[in-house]
Design an enzyme around this catalytic site. Structure first.
Site, short mmCIF file in Angstrom:
data_model
loop_
_atom_site.label_atom_id
_atom_site.label_comp_id
_atom_site.label_asym_id
_atom_site.label_seq_id
_atom_site.Cartn_x
_atom_site.Cartn_y
_atom_site.Cartn_z
N THR A 1 0.88 -1.16 0.00
CA THR A 1 0.00 0.00 0.00
C THR A 1 0.88 1.16 0.00
O THR A 1 1.17 1.78 1.00
CB THR A 1 -0.95 0.16 1.15
OG1 THR A 1 -1.89 -0.87 1.08
CG2 THR A 1 -1.75 1.45 1.05
N GLU B 1 4.77 0.20 9.98
CA GLU B 1 3.88 0.08 11.14
C GLU B 1 4.47 -0.78 12.25
O GLU B 1 4.73 -1.97 12.07
CB GLU B 1 2.57 -0.58 10.72
CG GLU B 1 1.60 0.38 10.07
CD GLU B 1 0.33 -0.32 9.60
OE1 GLU B 1 0.22 -1.54 9.73
OE2 GLU B 1 -0.55 0.40 9.09
N ASN C 1 -2.36 -3.57 13.55
CA ASN C 1 -3.10 -4.27 12.51
C ASN C 1 -4.28 -5.08 13.02
O ASN C 1 -5.06 -5.61 12.23
CB ASN C 1 -2.14 -5.13 11.69
CG ASN C 1 -1.28 -4.26 10.81
OD1 ASN C 1 -1.79 -3.51 9.99
ND2 ASN C 1 0.02 -4.28 11.04
#
Lengths: 385, 385
Positions: free
Chosen positions: A181, A261, A380
């Protein structure tokens, strides 16, 4: 300094209300130069989002005037209504700028399945607002508006001889092979046709973004676009241009890795002594995707056994009993047996270097990845709620 | 009741001092029947541990008398000394039982790279002690001695018409395709030659252990062994025998899934409407290995977008815009668009069922996996320390 570093480009970033935080969420990059050349690389995921399906058509003739991007919703798997939203977004930008909708690249990022009427209204409103705020110093605003879980905007510029190429990127989650992404917009004022842009971009992404594999997951929305305005009036040497684009992409890829992340370590897996580039990449990627290895790095544990176990799952040529593994400068495995004591390896720095010598050839490749951490699981498991 | 349920088998489990906890760590299973038939399946990881390399030779003639297993060290990538340790372990068992070392299967599990003189001394001492404690009721002791991070011993028995097949298993970490750090010993008193054992075992593991993919990592030491004593004097129908072995393996596989390291959910991914079994497995496995999806399940988030993104990375035939995804009975995605609201899905139970309908054929397959949790990261970042 990013997408507006090159002459001929304007950009903007605005608040459209897509993000619940009230942060900027729609960006626009416009080429006002005498040339409108474009090249792009899209996700290799076969489940492609509507904006990707649209933009593949837009760039197919090598011409584009603008790129509009939104965070706050991927507009993927949103049914026919979603595709119409992408189309309407391009129309809105085209109307505001007096160009054709078929010359407007559209990029979206955020949660899959989000794309209702409210989403559409906000995106279209943002596109109109962004067109009204275009500025030749709007690069940072645009880079900020495409952030999702990114903690900082990502920009870079590389200067050539009389021309520049600059860019912005977002992507802190699903970084993976064949892109992630990841939305990247690159601009240059070099005077080059789309064919040269295309070959340069493909070669650059092959050795940069394609070798960044944060968590093995591949997005439905990945897009890397390169626009050329020709405004420098300089036609660069093709090799010099490709080198500059590669340097730019490598810089942005490292910024993505550093902001992945939940990551606590940036891991550089260097595979040498392979029979071919392809096999070196396969081996590096297999290690980069091994959850046990990644969790060990998080725990500052130089668990080289997990490196060898990961190599063993590949089809690459190698002898498991003649492989060396070096972690942060300490050779912990030699010829398939323990070498220096694991205690000698210091994995507390964020930067971790894993060197694997397969000893069967001269090819090599480097894969960038991150460790598997509590914060990764947390971010997540809670992302869509 | 496990490996000693079938007539003709003795087993033992002893404390050899390999585990710092002082728990049992060496197990021995011996076939004292009139037949000594054996079949085995080993890890498909190309980086194979010494015990695997040894045992592949042992079973190649279809005859084996005993299986000796240790936890507390994988004896993998321990150099030539490590292979000699495996050989010496088989010799020790052979001497104690009056059999040939080349009829002794050896299995090891634990940390890669562990296999020094101290390790060897303890394993050999344990093998001698286990041989002295063999008992026709020793199944539970053996199943307990092979545990690593398992929280409970895993045993199962399936009764045929006048014969039984029973087994024990360990494996709570690297569960993966082509097997995992999984050691499984199955015994039967059915009177069957090794060729029948082999075909039955391969078919059973193909649809059970091979479809258990807890974390995508594949061990260097996986072994599944089936021994037959012939002591029931019954020659079962081959189809009935294969069905019993498959049922036994499925039972043990579910026990492994339920005890996977750090897992909070047991996820059953059922792929239907595929063109072939192979493609159904590929799709299921791709979903099972998607960290973003697995973290979402941990967070009780029915994030079907991550399911579709995972399918898109496969080469299986499908139309991304004609796929249905149902989670715990609620169809959340229909024809590539949102269907029932995600709020309607209750993922709080440990058991999660994901049904994917590809709508392009009649083939199907089910993959078992687990979620990605804080405990998984914790256990695997601290395992070797």
């Amino acid at each position: 300094m990013s997408v507006t570093a090159a002459q001929g480009f304007l950009a903007a970033g605005v608040v459209a209300g897509l993000k619940s935080t009230g942060r900027p969420d729609v960006a626009l990059v416009v080429n006002r130069g005498r040339r409108k050349a474009v090249a792009a690389v899209f996700t290799s995921n076969r489940a492609k989002a509507h904006p990707v399906l649209w933009s593949q058509q837009v760039v197919s003739d090598g011409i584009a005037d603008a790129v509009v991007l939104n965070s706050g919703g991927a507009n993927c798997f949103t049914g026919p209504f979603g595709f119409q939203t992408t189309h309407a977004t391009a129309e809105t930008v085209a109307d505001a700028l007096g160009i054709s909708a078929t010359d407007v690249v559209v990029c979206s990022t955020g949660l899959i399945g989000v794309g209702d009427q409210i989403f559409r209204d906000k995106v279209l409103g943002g596109a109109t607002a962004a067109a009204a705020e275009l500025d030749d110093d709007g690069g940072l605003a645009a880079a900020t508006a495409i952030m999702t879980t990114d903690t900082k905007p990502k920009q870079a510029v590389v200067a050539g001889d009389g021309w520049v190429v600059g860019g912005m990127a977002k992507g802190a989650g699903m970084l993976a092979p064949g892109l992630a992404t990841m939305l990247v917009v690159l601009t240059t004022d070099a005077d080059l046709p789309s064919e040269v842009l295309d070959s340069s971009l493909r070669e650059a992404t092959r050795v940069t973004f394609d070798r960044l594999d944060s968590d093995g997951c591949m997005s439905t929305n990945d897009t890397v676009v390169l626009l050329a305005s020709g405004e420098s009036d300089v036609v660069p040497d093709q090799a010099a241009f490709q080198a500059a684009v590669t340097e730019l992409c490598a810089d942005l890829a490292e910024q993505l890795q550093a902001d992945a992340e939940g990551a606590a370590h940036d891991i550089r897996i260097e595979v040498v002594g392979a029979v071919s580039d392809v096999e070196a990449v396969e081996v590096g990627r297999s290690i980069a995707r091994n959850n046990l290895f990644k969790a060990a790095v998080f725990g500052n544990d130089p668990n080289w056994g997990r490196v060898l176990a990961a190599i063993g799952t590949t089809s690459a040529e190698f002898d498991p009993y003649d492989v060396d593994v070096t972690m942060n400068g300490v050779r912990v495995c030699h010829a398939g047996a323990p070498d220096q004591p694991s205690d000698a390896v210091d994995l507390t720095p964020r930067a971790v270097h894993v060197l694997v010598d397969l000893k069967v050839g001269d090819a090599e490749a480097t894969i960038l990845t991150n460790d598997l951490t509590h914060d990764y699981v947390h971010e997540n498991s809670a992302y869509s709620s």
